[in-house]
Motif scaffolding. Sequence first.
Motif, mmCIF file in Angstrom:
data_model
loop_
_atom_site.group_PDB
_atom_site.id
_atom_site.type_symbol
_atom_site.label_atom_id
_atom_site.label_comp_id
_atom_site.label_asym_id
_atom_site.label_seq_id
_atom_site.Cartn_x
_atom_site.Cartn_y
_atom_site.Cartn_z
ATOM 1 N N ALA A 1 -3.036 -7.024 2.690
ATOM 2 C CA ALA A 1 -4.073 -6.716 3.859
ATOM 3 C C ALA A 1 -3.853 -7.874 5.038
ATOM 4 O O ALA A 1 -3.856 -7.330 5.926
ATOM 5 C CB ALA A 1 -5.500 -6.894 3.088
ATOM 6 N N ALA A 2 -3.591 -8.978 4.423
ATOM 7 C CA ALA A 2 -3.289 -10.016 5.623
ATOM 8 C C ALA A 2 -2.053 -9.660 6.326
ATOM 9 O O ALA A 2 -1.925 -9.700 7.467
ATOM 10 C CB ALA A 2 -3.277 -11.564 5.058
ATOM 11 N N LEU A 3 -0.987 -9.218 5.728
ATOM 12 C CA LEU A 3 0.322 -8.874 6.155
ATOM 13 C C LEU A 3 0.273 -7.785 6.834
ATOM 14 O O LEU A 3 0.984 -7.641 7.711
ATOM 15 C CB LEU A 3 1.310 -8.763 4.934
ATOM 16 C CG LEU A 3 1.928 -10.093 4.416
ATOM 17 C CD1 LEU A 3 2.763 -9.968 3.429
ATOM 18 C CD2 LEU A 3 2.211 -10.923 5.361
ATOM 19 N N SER A 4 -0.641 -6.670 6.647
ATOM 20 C CA SER A 4 -0.862 -5.466 7.402
ATOM 21 C C SER A 4 -1.454 -5.781 9.063
ATOM 22 O O SER A 4 -0.760 -5.538 9.790
ATOM 23 C CB SER A 4 -1.837 -4.640 6.801
ATOM 24 O OG SER A 4 -2.144 -3.558 7.862
ATOM 25 N N ILE A 5 -2.248 -7.024 8.996
ATOM 26 C CA ILE A 5 -2.715 -7.468 10.319
ATOM 27 C C ILE A 5 -1.461 -8.040 11.087
ATOM 28 O O ILE A 5 -1.285 -7.674 12.106
ATOM 29 C CB ILE A 5 -3.900 -8.396 10.099
ATOM 30 C CG1 ILE A 5 -5.161 -7.716 9.396
ATOM 31 C CG2 ILE A 5 -4.060 -9.089 11.570
ATOM 32 C CD1 ILE A 5 -6.236 -8.695 9.361
ATOM 33 N N ILE A 6 -0.820 -8.988 10.422
ATOM 34 C CA ILE A 6 0.351 -9.653 10.929
ATOM 35 C C ILE A 6 1.500 -8.583 11.327
ATOM 36 O O ILE A 6 1.918 -8.796 12.728
ATOM 37 C CB ILE A 6 0.714 -10.553 9.938
ATOM 38 C CG1 ILE A 6 -0.161 -11.829 9.699
ATOM 39 C CG2 ILE A 6 2.254 -11.334 10.585
ATOM 40 C CD1 ILE A 6 0.050 -12.797 8.789
ATOM 41 N N LYS A 7 1.702 -7.608 10.517
ATOM 42 C CA LYS A 7 2.933 -6.744 10.855
ATOM 43 C C LYS A 7 2.428 -5.905 12.307
ATOM 44 O O LYS A 7 3.187 -5.350 12.654
ATOM 45 C CB LYS A 7 3.029 -5.867 9.607
ATOM 46 C CG LYS A 7 3.981 -6.781 8.649
ATOM 47 C CD LYS A 7 4.148 -5.626 7.292
ATOM 48 C CE LYS A 7 4.965 -6.284 6.328
ATOM 49 N NZ LYS A 7 5.190 -5.358 5.263
ATOM 50 N N THR A 8 0.983 -5.485 12.086
ATOM 51 C CA THR A 8 0.621 -4.794 12.937
ATOM 52 C C THR A 8 0.589 -5.347 14.417
ATOM 53 O O THR A 8 1.161 -4.688 15.518
ATOM 54 C CB THR A 8 -0.817 -4.183 12.795
ATOM 55 O OG1 THR A 8 -0.725 -3.401 11.424
ATOM 56 C CG2 THR A 8 -1.358 -2.980 13.810
ATOM 57 N N GLU B 1 -4.904 3.225 0.490
ATOM 58 C CA GLU B 1 -3.767 3.125 1.305
ATOM 59 C C GLU B 1 -4.222 3.187 2.861
ATOM 60 O O GLU B 1 -3.384 2.439 3.833
ATOM 61 C CB GLU B 1 -2.930 4.249 1.147
ATOM 62 C CG GLU B 1 -1.866 4.147 -0.015
ATOM 63 C CD GLU B 1 -1.193 5.237 -1.030
ATOM 64 O OE1 GLU B 1 -1.382 6.323 -0.505
ATOM 65 O OE2 GLU B 1 -0.804 5.052 -2.285
ATOM 66 N N GLN B 2 -5.164 4.050 2.963
ATOM 67 C CA GLN B 2 -5.351 4.080 4.454
ATOM 68 C C GLN B 2 -6.157 2.943 5.010
ATOM 69 O O GLN B 2 -6.245 2.470 6.297
ATOM 70 C CB GLN B 2 -6.341 5.395 4.588
ATOM 71 C CG GLN B 2 -5.488 6.738 4.619
ATOM 72 C CD GLN B 2 -6.536 7.691 4.659
ATOM 73 O OE1 GLN B 2 -7.873 7.562 4.704
ATOM 74 N NE2 GLN B 2 -6.009 9.146 4.616
ATOM 75 N N ALA B 3 -6.954 2.308 4.331
ATOM 76 C CA ALA B 3 -7.445 1.067 4.504
ATOM 77 C C ALA B 3 -6.529 0.000 4.974
ATOM 78 O O ALA B 3 -7.042 -0.794 5.990
ATOM 79 C CB ALA B 3 -8.442 0.469 3.219
ATOM 80 N N LEU B 4 -5.543 -0.301 4.236
ATOM 81 C CA LEU B 4 -4.695 -0.982 4.680
ATOM 82 C C LEU B 4 -4.193 -1.074 6.196
ATOM 83 O O LEU B 4 -4.071 -1.889 7.129
ATOM 84 C CB LEU B 4 -3.329 -1.158 3.884
ATOM 85 C CG LEU B 4 -3.530 -1.772 2.774
ATOM 86 C CD1 LEU B 4 -2.152 -1.719 1.992
ATOM 87 C CD2 LEU B 4 -3.829 -3.406 2.760
ATOM 88 N N GLY B 5 -3.994 0.231 6.679
ATOM 89 C CA GLY B 5 -3.584 0.566 7.899
ATOM 90 C C GLY B 5 -4.644 0.168 9.259
ATOM 91 O O GLY B 5 -4.444 -0.176 10.230
ATOM 92 N N LYS B 6 -6.119 0.736 8.487
ATOM 93 C CA LYS B 6 -7.223 0.335 9.435
ATOM 94 C C LYS B 6 -7.276 -1.116 9.680
ATOM 95 O O LYS B 6 -7.653 -1.505 10.665
ATOM 96 C CB LYS B 6 -8.360 1.192 8.872
ATOM 97 C CG LYS B 6 -8.279 2.630 8.871
ATOM 98 C CD LYS B 6 -9.438 3.211 8.178
ATOM 99 C CE LYS B 6 -9.140 4.739 8.275
ATOM 100 N NZ LYS B 6 -10.212 5.453 7.515
ATOM 101 N N ILE B 7 -7.151 -1.869 8.550
ATOM 102 C CA ILE B 7 -7.377 -3.247 8.638
ATOM 103 C C ILE B 7 -6.267 -3.840 9.607
ATOM 104 O O ILE B 7 -6.795 -4.742 10.383
ATOM 105 C CB ILE B 7 -7.226 -3.838 7.103
ATOM 106 C CG1 ILE B 7 -8.512 -3.676 6.320
ATOM 107 C CG2 ILE B 7 -7.066 -5.677 7.264
ATOM 108 C CD1 ILE B 7 -8.509 -3.948 4.942
ATOM 109 N N GLY B 8 -5.074 -3.274 9.387
ATOM 110 C CA GLY B 8 -4.055 -3.912 10.358
ATOM 111 C C GLY B 8 -4.393 -3.747 11.764
ATOM 112 O O GLY B 8 -4.233 -4.735 12.590
ATOM 113 N N LYS B 9 -4.895 -2.606 12.209
ATOM 114 C CA LYS B 9 -5.267 -2.150 13.470
ATOM 115 C C LYS B 9 -6.522 -2.927 13.915
ATOM 116 O O LYS B 9 -6.264 -3.700 15.124
ATOM 117 C CB LYS B 9 -5.690 -0.787 13.586
ATOM 118 C CG LYS B 9 -4.938 -0.041 14.552
ATOM 119 C CD LYS B 9 -5.206 1.574 14.373
ATOM 120 C CE LYS B 9 -5.459 2.279 15.683
ATOM 121 N NZ LYS B 9 -5.509 3.528 15.537
ATOM 122 N N ILE B 10 -7.235 -3.132 13.086
ATOM 123 C CA ILE B 10 -8.655 -3.771 13.632
ATOM 124 C C ILE B 10 -8.331 -5.380 13.800
ATOM 125 O O ILE B 10 -8.457 -6.148 14.852
ATOM 126 C CB ILE B 10 -9.745 -3.781 12.796
ATOM 127 C CG1 ILE B 10 -10.480 -2.098 12.651
ATOM 128 C CG2 ILE B 10 -10.925 -4.553 13.118
ATOM 129 C CD1 ILE B 10 -11.222 -1.913 11.683
#
Length: 309
Positions: A131-138, A103-112
Amino acid sequence: MDAKEDLNTTAEKIKTMEIRGAGRIAVAASAALRDYVMTLKSLPMSEFNVKLEEAAKILVDTRPTAVSLPNAVALTKRHSANNVYDAIDEIAKNAEKFITNAEQALGKIGKIGAERIHDGDVIMTHCNSHAALSIIKTAFDQGKDISVIATESRPRRQGFITIRELNDYGIPTTLIVDSAVRLTMKEVDLVVVGADSITVNGALINKIGTSQLAMAAQEARKNVIVAAETYKFSPRTLLGEMVEIEDRSSDEVIDADILKELPNVKVRNPAFDVTPAEYIDLIITEVGAFPPAMAFTILRDYLGLEIEV
Ligand code: RUB
């Protein structure tokens, strides 16, 4: 429902893709294994270990391509206990750790990953990757004025999940059919996709059609970014093993009754394809952004799995 039925139900949901996406299936398998072993308290140790291995196999055998699944199961089931209570305790802790990290990895991937997205960017994505959407949403949360081109992703049309998710998030999105990828690439600034597996030589295995996005992106000189938790790197590729590409039923592509009328026609429905490392600019993991050539380092430093030759 008894515990084994619960395990089989999760396995069935993964097989039928009610639970899908490499990250989600990994988390579901870890939780299912934990819940199952909790019910084995009264068994002698040897029998416990046999049941544990059987359950692990049921989960791993559901879908062959996403390495997140065997990695999650291996990280969850390993224990060094010599009595059942301690073994269950270790496995429960492993599951807790795996699920929290995922769960935390998704947030970190989004941020990086969001660092690579700029104001005004048009991002192409494929299938439905959390994971890809986490980047886009961040990037969107950071106030960047972005829009997305999402592929339909035949035959299962996971692109529909993506456009709904992006719509609900308020991100302007355009849906295209898969064959419109090359034509549309000139409007795109970068491609962001997820991963089912990454091999030791940095190749990406992801939803069928990913490699055509990557090729079209290279032709148009656009960057391709892969969003992948470290548990999506495949340890067994270190031993020379190839990642198995899942072949799914023809029913997903063409109506069975129509196919019956066409005795000279067969249907192939590979669910994933391979994008060679040279088409990938960067892999964004929860521990940093790496070129694909560093896949071995990730496997060595972050997966920590013992590999049986
Ligand atoms: C899903 C797919 C996704 C990856 C990564 O395929 O190819 O891109 O699994 O997803 P399917 P996530 O729909 O066949 O499972 O980033 O959510 O783990």
